[in-house]
Design an enzyme around this catalytic site. Structure first.
Site, PDB file in Angstrom:
ATOM      1  N   CYS A 158       0.637  -1.073   0.086  1.00 36.33           N
ATOM      2  CA  CYS A 158      -0.179  -0.214   0.239  1.00 36.33           C
ATOM      3  C   CYS A 158       0.598   1.262   0.352  1.00 36.33           C
ATOM      4  CB  CYS A 158      -0.878   0.120   1.242  1.00 36.33           C
ATOM      5  SG  CYS A 158      -0.156  -0.027   2.782  1.00 36.33           S
TER       6      CYS A 158
ATOM      7  N   HIS B 271      -2.298   5.971   6.337  1.00 33.89           N
ATOM      8  CA  HIS B 271      -0.928   6.521   6.506  1.00 33.89           C
ATOM      9  C   HIS B 271      -0.608   7.806   5.580  1.00 33.89           C
ATOM     10  CE1 HIS B 271       0.559   2.174   6.371  1.00 33.89           C
ATOM     11  NE2 HIS B 271      -0.407   1.991   5.113  1.00 33.89           N
TER      12      HIS B 271
END
Lengths: 335, 335, 335, 335
Positions: free
Chosen positions: B141, B219
């Site tokens: 990711c 994130h």
């Protein structure tokens, strides 16, 4: 001026109470007292410690009395003090300064205030600039953290700085402020810290980016510092090792997070579990080309406490930089 | 090969279940089924959706039966599938690959695996490299997030990249993993992401530093990208606007945090509240000298889902890059 | 009154936007529009959905225009509506009610308001009491959660209730509210919920104690219910199974936490990942003597949404309790 | 036996290091040393404090040497000790006991162990039962918290207890354990605490329900205690005030959360910020009928530390209950 500097600490929150304790540890200082607005548990503990309390809101004096706490009027304290260390919440100090000026009192302000309120100050970086200054501003926890380690690196020649600041969103005793589960970037780039560092250090090229995280313990800074020329990692480690108020920690020793640094502070017996030093992860120090990378952690509750003490000594020209830092460090257990 | 590509999704966790749903939305794919080890609530919902379940641990078949769930043996599913998308936990896929090779089955792996397990893949960056590849690795990711926006910037000439990755410590449904209240730096500098980006993009000079934060949502990456020459901020905004799977968001619109991006995803009706696109804060885009600074957020639970779909089309040479991305985007509601 | 009830949703926060979506799903309702104060991302998405926006602060209309959003004046919307569902922040609704009364408009209020603002309402508990009422108050998420399961237990005879409410401190998109790392008890015992339940259910003996926790997902209630006589655990399970808007979940199925319930809601395709039902852990249902113990979770963002819809039907006497609940459930995917 | 009791602390984690410090503060005890497995920062601080370290894993002795730490073999320490306080992680102590028995050494175990490992012990509740016992189990932090306040209430006659325990999910220095954002009920009702309390106090009717929350600071207990007859709230306050190791705190003094209790502990200068006392919110004490309701907080890192010290004195019949508690309290600053 008396032989001992008489100090009033105005505001008794996270910073104020630590500064008051630190003041009372100095042999050359006398704590006139502290100013508080409410008779809460912190007031009661202050009384137990023998601190005189002055109520900064006249009509609240009754509230203190109801709780059996004897408090004085703030004006009285102002008269007795040579200098006021103003630890009131952000924005109040600017108004207070007018009062201090009228009373011809020197004052020290904290980093939440505008830069023009006084000489921006980090003891090990620009102590001499503050000598005899009537007003000093101890810069914020983040700026102090940046200045301590960047200041140390100046002997290696700092060309350009780029830092991402991962900020703790609230202090440990603040239950009102979030976020509970999010990352909150400051989209203003550069964040105000870049300019703030420049009020202390002559670094022309500095970029700072700030993001708030759901934690109460410490800030973490990710730094990229372009040096004048390539250095060995060991040389950098030596620079940091020989700089006061910087502490090298190692993940491989088990200090893998800000929680472990706080545990370290508790284990070595620090009062309130404070970590005055900026902690750099030694294992993170990395040179690539001319650029140095490292990660550091800043204990926002306590790292500016020694600066407030040194600021008083600079302001009254009591000691040289080295002497003041030495005295302050000894009193607080900083080796 | 049949007219429709027959796909088995091996592993039905955070990524696997999203990939299975995405597979079943493609007109040119057929979902043979999913492989699971336990008859938990996710198995029950899969059955309700009409997915065939194959038990990857033979002795657990009884457990499924006890819960009234009819499951098949995994070998059978392997036979029926043209390709296996392996979404098993980190480290298991490497062993699985041996099996797939023996059975002469193509396979797609996820970013937790070693880079040599297959062609590292981000659809919009290197689709053509994966054409006809027997094994593809959809990168992680974080790496996908970096590749999408850095890949877009390559048209402006990327000289040097420096990124601090503030990583969510756990997924939303992971109650075992902490920290609850700390920042955890990865003292290995550069973090593995730098090298991982280079498996996809030809960027020579890239530094990544990673710090884990107490959040489950997304994130956040803080990026500094040195460009070949100075660019206007608007030109950069245009580049990002015209790049697929990137979404510009604005703090001044109220999208001030990762929590707000997740709210946005929920508000626009995204399945599971997923945000497949990398979200860049438009207000954070800043040029200073030749360097571009920006902040982006990555939804770790879903951003690689479209890549898994495109990987299949590349692997079987079904469509051109543009065609595949278009089909995948349409099926998932990415505009 | 027109053949369709025309509804204005005043306030478009966590509850308001869900209510607006639910209104627009009802065949017998028409959404006149929504009232908002700021042209943020939520306004933009509302426009994309085709909702008419009315600006509740006249001088802010310009702000909407600047963002290219066409908004109407709120008064106009009031005229067009048969009923206003007031989802404004706590405390504003009381003032709004005066306006609604002047305009002779019916209105529905939320649980943050004082109990005397309208008939306290939980559809499955006291629908008939609200028939033809001009003002209804849909009780709070916690009170609704308690009423649904305690109401169901009344057929077994409820003698005494004791509940500890572990409250989520902030909603998922609220980044301002803490605590980040603490438990915050409400020292007022009983908490206001006990009395609030009694506005809906005839339970004489009820004690509630509330503690806030650092989470955004759901509330958890720990309940002790003294029944008229000893019951079998299976009988209790049957009661809950046969009660609408209650869902039994099992830790042994992997639903071990509020995070897993939210995952379940996402997996079954619920819009915004909402869980309208009160979730009771079946494995926690325990009888000791005459007392029943169980643990339940309440999704504060969505559980009152169906009540708002049913409240409209009761208010205009459109359907019986059973019919209304059936229609609402069907529209929202509640089985 | 020598004139001073010689103690080895086996295990130097959260509890072990606090017990070692407490042991070294007692005039009638001598700390033989501590047993550790790894040469981490905690080992280095222990050496700085002058503690002898014994390595519990022989092959790890080399690792200590590499770090310049001089450590001894564990067998040697066993020989020198009169008693071992075993603070090893859950489950290891049971095996250790076999060793202790073979060496004819007395031992104290912690609450994570099975109840039959030794006499379950809370000093103020059942000191006399442990006199001369070869093996004592200091019960867990939660059980100790319940026993201290329920034990005090026995003078008012405890008929029935119902408690919901909101447990901190991880200790402050534990960065691995979650959840980051969830509530995790223990669906086993009653939780094991009910039975555990009964190993110390003769309370027949007790129900405990446990839920884990995303916090590291303290547990909070919500208690309902049915008393023999109705009592005045002031009488209950008096009982608690006159009971050792219980501290009354008030929300109206600003102690509104577990974070504030930790702040209080730091402010009063407690080592490591520890709060040995069970803190009851005085404002939460409420009588309704014969039932008493109150909320209390338990500092899981430190509340059992004084019990470990008293357990040694009971085991060797050194002092009466009152004398031992008095000595321990004085050494730790408990008033």
């Amino acid at each position: 001026m008396r032989s001992m500097v008489r100090i009033l600490v105005n505001g008794y929150g996270t910073i104020g109470k630590r500064v008051a304790d630190a003041v009372s540890l100095q042999k050359d200082f006398e704590l006139v007292g502290i100013a508080k607005t409410k008779p809460d548990f912190e007031a009661k503990i202050a009384i137990e410690k023998g601190y005189s309390i002055f109520c900064s809101i006249d009509k609240n004096i009754e509230l203190f009395k109801k709780e059996g706490l004897d408090v004085g009027k703030l004006e009285k304290a102002f008269n007795e003090a040579d200098v006021i260390i103003d630890c009131t919440p952000d924005g109040i100090a600017a108004q207070n300064k007018i009062l201090y000026q009228k009373m011809k009192k020197k004052a020290i302000f904290e980093g939440g205030e505008e830069a023009d309120i006084g000489v921006s100050f980090v003891a090990q970086c620009n102590y001499d600039k503050a000598i005899n200054a009537p007003y000093i501003r101890v810069v914020s926890c983040n700026t102090t953290g940046l200045c301590r380690t960047l200041g140390a690196l100046q002997m290696a020649g700092v060309e350009k700085v780029s830092a991402t600041l991962i900020r703790r969103a609230a202090d440990q005793n603040d239950i009102k402020t979030g976020p509970i589960n999010a990352l909150v970037p400051d989209v203003e780039i550069p964040s105000h810290h870049a300019e703030d560092v420049q009020t202390v250090l002559p670094i022309n090229n500095i970029m700072t980016i700030a993001v708030k995280a759901s934690t109460t313990l410490m800030h973490v800074h990710s730094l990229a510092v372009e040096l004048k020329e390539k250095q060995a990692e060991d040389a950098i480690i030596d620079i940091f090792k020989n700089t006061t108020r910087i502490r090298l920690v190692k993940a491989k020793d088990g200090i893998k997070s800000t929680a472990h640094i706080m545990e370290l502070a508790r284990d070595i017996g620090r009062k309130r579990g404070d970590m005055y030093e900026i902690c750099i992860w030694e294992d993170s120090i990395k040179i690539k080309g001319n650029t140095l990378y490292y990660l550091q952690a800043v204990h926002q509750e306590s790292n500016v406490v020694p600066e407030n003490i040194d600021a008083v000594r600079a302001m009254f020209e009591l000691d040289s930089r080295e002497e003041s830092i030495k005295k302050t460090n000894k009193s607080l257990g900083i080796i």
